[in-house]
Design a protein around this motif. Structure first.
Motif, mmCIF file in Angstrom:
data_model
loop_
_atom_site.group_PDB
_atom_site.id
_atom_site.type_symbol
_atom_site.label_atom_id
_atom_site.label_comp_id
_atom_site.label_asym_id
_atom_site.label_seq_id
_atom_site.Cartn_x
_atom_site.Cartn_y
_atom_site.Cartn_z
ATOM 1 N N ALA A 22 -12.716 -3.370 -3.946
ATOM 2 C CA ALA A 22 -12.793 -4.728 -3.401
ATOM 3 C C ALA A 22 -14.242 -5.198 -3.271
ATOM 4 N N LYS A 23 -15.185 -4.272 -3.225
ATOM 5 C CA LYS A 23 -16.604 -4.657 -3.167
ATOM 6 C C LYS A 23 -17.056 -5.305 -4.471
ATOM 7 N N ASP A 24 -16.374 -4.982 -5.584
ATOM 8 C CA ASP A 24 -16.728 -5.535 -6.898
ATOM 9 C C ASP A 24 -15.905 -6.752 -7.282
ATOM 10 N N GLY A 25 -14.840 -7.017 -6.528
ATOM 11 C CA GLY A 25 -13.982 -8.150 -6.842
ATOM 12 C C GLY A 25 -12.617 -7.954 -6.221
ATOM 13 N N PRO A 26 -11.731 -8.914 -6.420
ATOM 14 C CA PRO A 26 -10.405 -8.815 -5.802
ATOM 15 C C PRO A 26 -9.581 -7.657 -6.362
ATOM 16 N N VAL A 27 -8.754 -7.103 -5.499
ATOM 17 C CA VAL A 27 -7.836 -6.037 -5.895
ATOM 18 C C VAL A 27 -6.424 -6.608 -5.786
ATOM 19 N N VAL A 28 -5.749 -6.726 -6.917
ATOM 20 C CA VAL A 28 -4.388 -7.243 -6.950
ATOM 21 C C VAL A 28 -3.442 -6.068 -6.745
ATOM 22 N N GLY A 33 5.891 -4.184 -10.228
ATOM 23 C CA GLY A 33 5.296 -4.754 -11.429
ATOM 24 C C GLY A 33 4.809 -6.188 -11.309
ATOM 25 N N LYS A 34 5.034 -6.823 -10.155
ATOM 26 C CA LYS A 34 4.612 -8.214 -9.981
ATOM 27 C C LYS A 34 3.537 -8.290 -8.895
ATOM 28 N N PRO A 35 2.511 -9.127 -9.104
ATOM 29 C CA PRO A 35 1.465 -9.271 -8.082
ATOM 30 C C PRO A 35 2.071 -9.752 -6.756
ATOM 31 N N SER A 36 1.702 -9.086 -5.659
ATOM 32 C CA SER A 36 2.253 -9.471 -4.364
ATOM 33 C C SER A 36 1.187 -9.736 -3.303
ATOM 34 N N HIS A 37 0.045 -9.044 -3.407
ATOM 35 C CA HIS A 37 -1.026 -9.211 -2.420
ATOM 36 C C HIS A 37 -2.382 -9.094 -3.108
ATOM 37 N N VAL A 38 -3.410 -9.578 -2.406
ATOM 38 C CA VAL A 38 -4.773 -9.442 -2.894
ATOM 39 C C VAL A 38 -5.628 -8.890 -1.769
ATOM 40 N N LEU A 39 -6.404 -7.871 -2.078
ATOM 41 C CA LEU A 39 -7.337 -7.280 -1.124
ATOM 42 C C LEU A 39 -8.734 -7.717 -1.508
ATOM 43 N N MET A 40 -9.510 -8.157 -0.508
ATOM 44 C CA MET A 40 -10.899 -8.568 -0.754
ATOM 45 C C MET A 40 -11.728 -8.225 0.470
ATOM 46 N N THR A 41 -13.037 -8.268 0.312
ATOM 47 C CA THR A 41 -13.899 -8.015 1.456
ATOM 48 C C THR A 41 -13.811 -9.194 2.422
ATOM 49 N N TYR A 42 -14.155 -8.927 3.672
ATOM 50 C CA TYR A 42 -14.109 -9.998 4.668
ATOM 51 C C TYR A 42 -15.146 -11.072 4.361
ATOM 52 N N ALA A 43 -16.290 -10.680 3.832
ATOM 53 C CA ALA A 43 -17.318 -11.661 3.466
ATOM 54 C C ALA A 43 -16.801 -12.624 2.398
ATOM 55 N N GLU A 44 -16.070 -12.100 1.431
ATOM 56 C CA GLU A 44 -15.493 -12.955 0.387
ATOM 57 C C GLU A 44 -14.421 -13.863 0.974
ATOM 58 N N PHE A 45 -13.632 -13.335 1.885
ATOM 59 C CA PHE A 45 -12.627 -14.149 2.556
ATOM 60 C C PHE A 45 -13.277 -15.317 3.303
ATOM 61 N N GLU A 46 -14.347 -15.039 4.043
ATOM 62 C CA GLU A 46 -15.048 -16.104 4.777
ATOM 63 C C GLU A 46 -15.593 -17.153 3.816
ATOM 64 N N ARG A 47 -16.143 -16.702 2.679
ATOM 65 C CA ARG A 47 -16.681 -17.645 1.695
ATOM 66 C C ARG A 47 -15.575 -18.543 1.157
ATOM 67 N N LEU A 48 -14.446 -17.954 0.818
ATOM 68 C CA LEU A 48 -13.341 -18.735 0.275
ATOM 69 C C LEU A 48 -12.694 -19.635 1.326
ATOM 70 N N ALA A 49 -12.681 -19.174 2.557
ATOM 71 C CA ALA A 49 -12.060 -19.945 3.628
ATOM 72 C C ALA A 49 -12.950 -21.093 4.081
ATOM 73 N N GLY A 50 -14.204 -21.107 3.620
ATOM 74 C CA GLY A 50 -15.105 -22.203 3.992
ATOM 75 C C GLY A 50 -15.556 -22.120 5.429
ATOM 76 N N LYS A 51 -15.913 -20.933 5.864
ATOM 77 C CA LYS A 51 -16.384 -20.753 7.236
ATOM 78 C C LYS A 51 -17.528 -21.728 7.497
ATOM 79 N N HIS A 52 -17.455 -22.410 8.606
ATOM 80 C CA HIS A 52 -18.475 -23.397 8.949
ATOM 81 C C HIS A 52 -19.697 -22.711 9.537
#
Length: 84
Positions: A22-28, A33-52
């Motif tokens: 997850a440090k190198d990118g998202p983990v599906v 056999g079907k994508p169900s979840h994505v694991l990412m770092t918390y820093a990436e989550f904050e960036r995507l969530a648009g933390k103010h």
């Protein structure tokens, strides 16, 4: 960015591998056999969530002193009040 895919079973057997990936990118994570979840770092989550950010932190960012910013003064005048 590297996208890693792991099955639910692989995740359960080696969580540390998923966390490292997850440090190198998202983990599906797949389920049957079907994508169900994505694991990412918390820093990436904050960036995507648009933390103010705090305004003072944003204004202290490097390179902002090079921007020419001279807004015009707002002309606000009081209104006349009729008390009759």
């Amino acid at each position: 960015m590297i996208i890693t895919t792991l099955t639910s079973r692989d995740l359960n057997q080696d969580v540390s591998r998923a966390k490292k990936a997850a440090k190198d990118g998202p983990v599906v994570i797949t389920d049957r056999g079907k994508p169900s979840h994505v694991l990412m770092t918390y820093a990436e989550f904050e960036r995507l969530a648009g933390k103010h950010r705090d305004l003072t932190v944003s204004l202290a960012m490097p390179g902002l002193s090079d921007i020419d910013f001279a807004p015009e003064r707002a002309g606000i005048a009081p209104r006349e009040i009729d008390l009759a």
